[in-house]
Write an enzyme that holds these catalytic residues in place. Structure first.
Site, PDB file in Angstrom:
ATOM      1  N   GLU A  26       0.824  -1.209   0.000  1.00  0.00           N
ATOM      2  CA  GLU A  26       0.000   0.000   0.000  1.00  0.00           C
ATOM      3  C   GLU A  26       0.852   1.250   0.000  1.00  0.00           C
ATOM      4  O   GLU A  26       0.637   2.180  -0.793  1.00  0.00           O
ATOM      5  CB  GLU A  26      -0.918   0.011   1.230  1.00  0.00           C
ATOM      6  CG  GLU A  26      -1.712   1.307   1.328  1.00  0.00           C
ATOM      7  CD  GLU A  26      -2.688   1.356   2.483  1.00  0.00           C
ATOM      8  OE1 GLU A  26      -2.708   0.419   3.304  1.00  0.00           O
ATOM      9  OE2 GLU A  26      -3.469   2.318   2.548  1.00  0.00           O
ATOM     10  N   ASP A  31      -0.879  -5.022   2.965  1.00  0.00           N
ATOM     11  CA  ASP A  31      -1.384  -3.841   3.668  1.00  0.00           C
ATOM     12  C   ASP A  31      -0.757  -3.864   5.053  1.00  0.00           C
ATOM     13  O   ASP A  31      -1.155  -4.661   5.895  1.00  0.00           O
ATOM     14  CB  ASP A  31      -2.920  -3.891   3.754  1.00  0.00           C
ATOM     15  CG  ASP A  31      -3.502  -2.586   4.251  1.00  0.00           C
ATOM     16  OD1 ASP A  31      -4.702  -2.351   4.024  1.00  0.00           O
ATOM     17  OD2 ASP A  31      -2.753  -1.782   4.869  1.00  0.00           O
ATOM     18  N   ILE A  56      -0.758  -1.826   7.654  1.00  0.00           N
ATOM     19  CA  ILE A  56      -1.750  -1.561   8.694  1.00  0.00           C
ATOM     20  C   ILE A  56      -3.083  -1.337   7.992  1.00  0.00           C
ATOM     21  O   ILE A  56      -3.253  -0.342   7.279  1.00  0.00           O
ATOM     22  CB  ILE A  56      -1.417  -0.313   9.547  1.00  0.00           C
ATOM     23  CG1 ILE A  56      -0.061  -0.442  10.249  1.00  0.00           C
ATOM     24  CG2 ILE A  56      -2.533  -0.077  10.577  1.00  0.00           C
ATOM     25  CD1 ILE A  56       0.312   0.755  11.125  1.00  0.00           C
ATOM     26  N   ASP A  57      -4.008  -2.267   8.176  1.00  0.00           N
ATOM     27  CA  ASP A  57      -5.355  -2.019   7.652  1.00  0.00           C
ATOM     28  C   ASP A  57      -6.201  -1.536   8.825  1.00  0.00           C
ATOM     29  O   ASP A  57      -6.376  -2.251   9.811  1.00  0.00           O
ATOM     30  CB  ASP A  57      -5.959  -3.285   7.056  1.00  0.00           C
ATOM     31  CG  ASP A  57      -7.325  -2.968   6.466  1.00  0.00           C
ATOM     32  OD1 ASP A  57      -7.404  -2.033   5.644  1.00  0.00           O
ATOM     33  OD2 ASP A  57      -8.315  -3.608   6.845  1.00  0.00           O
ATOM     34  N   THR A  82      -5.744   2.156   9.510  1.00  0.00           N
ATOM     35  CA  THR A  82      -4.829   3.190  10.011  1.00  0.00           C
ATOM     36  C   THR A  82      -5.571   4.267  10.792  1.00  0.00           C
ATOM     37  O   THR A  82      -5.074   4.760  11.822  1.00  0.00           O
ATOM     38  CB  THR A  82      -4.051   3.830   8.855  1.00  0.00           C
ATOM     39  OG1 THR A  82      -3.239   2.827   8.237  1.00  0.00           O
ATOM     40  CG2 THR A  82      -3.152   4.947   9.337  1.00  0.00           C
ATOM     41  N   ASP A  92      -6.303  -4.472   0.391  1.00  0.00           N
ATOM     42  CA  ASP A  92      -7.374  -4.763   1.352  1.00  0.00           C
ATOM     43  C   ASP A  92      -8.046  -6.083   0.999  1.00  0.00           C
ATOM     44  O   ASP A  92      -8.577  -6.779   1.863  1.00  0.00           O
ATOM     45  CB  ASP A  92      -8.442  -3.652   1.313  1.00  0.00           C
ATOM     46  CG  ASP A  92      -7.909  -2.302   1.766  1.00  0.00           C
ATOM     47  OD1 ASP A  92      -8.012  -1.337   0.997  1.00  0.00           O
ATOM     48  OD2 ASP A  92      -7.366  -2.229   2.886  1.00  0.00           O
TER      49      ASP A  92
END
Ligand SMILES: O=P(O)(O)O[C@H]1[C@H](O)[C@@H](O)[C@@H](O)[C@@H](O)[C@@H]1O
Ligand SMILES: [Mg+2]
Ligand SMILES: [Mg+2]
Length: 303
Positions: free
Chosen positions: A97, A117, A119-120, A122, A247
């Site tokens: 990402e 990803d 940190i999904d 954030t 995602d």
């Protein structure tokens, strides 16, 4: 090496057009098991970094809009994951990402490709709101092979491997068999656009499903964890405009291996790069939701 071509180190593709990966069938070999085991270990390691940083002070920046947040931890975790994978699998390709946001091409080829990803959730991370995940997906020949999603605050490890089922920790995941909107608990997420037309369409989609007497609609702030809740049977469906391939990649394998379906909002097959999705335990429910949605255009990841 031409774009789309990739070497397998000491293993060359067998036959095919030279771009496809066709391993010589070797008894008992499981070509991607080592990759998945590595992904689980890395998701755990990255998840500990995220969990520790959750309660600390953060430097927050924005990307495509004032609500599309990113922190130094997003970058640090993505670098940690990709550098470890590149060292172990130098011929593989990577879609991350934050690398994409920094200008790297977001292109899926036939090469073994990691879709990450860091940190999904954030925005949740910035606000110390618990649903925050690390998501690592893996594709070969443009087919999703496995997905690993680690819930950084409650420690749940969601995994799914093509043909091998989906699990939360050691528990097998199964979707619900709900076919009707009127009985369904539906999850969605708000994309990063906040202009009046987008908001009207977003709220209109929610209103339409609620007029069909959906039991409820929930937004938890993490697309990957919401999709994992569908895979675990805690919700019946998910839809969104404005999410990305990172995602979707891991969570799509997990839902499919839990018996669910993941399609495009047009009702056609999933297009990983289209920034839109409908997922559900049954195709009937997925199609019923898809046909009621007004499209919100977020472009494509691979443009
Ligand atoms: O937190 P992110 O990795 O930026 O992911 C977001 C996603 O981009 C957004 O469209 C929504 O699905 C959010 O729930 C995700 O956390
Ligand atoms: Mg995300
Ligand atoms: Mg993210």
């Amino acid at each position: 090496m031409k774009p789309g071509e990739c070497s397998l180190g000491n293993r060359l593709p067998v036959g095919g057009n030279g771009n496809k990966f066709e391993f010589p069938p070797q008894q008992g070999e499981d070509p991607w098991k080592e990759c998945m085991d590595t992904a689980v270990q890395l998701a755990l390691r990255a998840g500990q970094v995220v969990k520790k940083a959750l309660t600390e002070e953060k430097r927050v920046s924005t990307k495509t809009s004032a609500v599309d947040l990113v922190t130094e931890t997003d970058h640090l975790v993505e670098d940690l994951i990709i550098s470890a994978l590149r060292e172990k699998f130098p011929s593989h390709r990577f879609i991350g990402e934050e690398s994409t946001s920094a200008g790297s091409k977001c292109v899926l080829t036939d090469c073994p490709t990691w879709i990450i990803d860091p940190i999904d959730g954030t925005c949740n991370f910035v606000h110390r709101f618990p649903p925050v995940a690390v998501s690592i997906g893996f594709a070969v020949n443009r087919e999703l092979e496995f997905g690993v999603i680690y819930h950084c605050t409650n420690g749940n490890m969601y995994t799914g491997r093509k043909g091998h089922g989906a699990f939360c920790n050691k528990e097998r995941l199964r979707v619900t068999q709900e076919k009707a909107i009127r009985n369904a608990l539906i999850l969605t997420e708000i994309g990063p656009k906040r202009d009046p037309e987008t908001l009207k369409l977003f709220l209109g989609n929610m209103e339409k499903l609620l007029t069909f007497q959906a039991h409820g609609i929930r937004v938890i702030g993490s697309a990957t964890l919401a999709l994992c809740l569908v895979a675990s049977g805690a919700a019946d469906a998910y839809y969104q405009y404005g999410l990305h391939c990172w995602d979707l990649a891991a969570a799509t394998v997990i839902i499919r291996e839990a018996g669910g379906t993941v399609i495009d909002t047009s009702g056609g097959p999933l297009d990983l790069m289209s920034c839109r999705v409908v997922a559900a335990g049954t195709m009937e429910l997925a199609q019923s939701i898809a046909q009621e949605l007004q499209t919100i255009d977020y472009g494509r990841d691979d443009n």
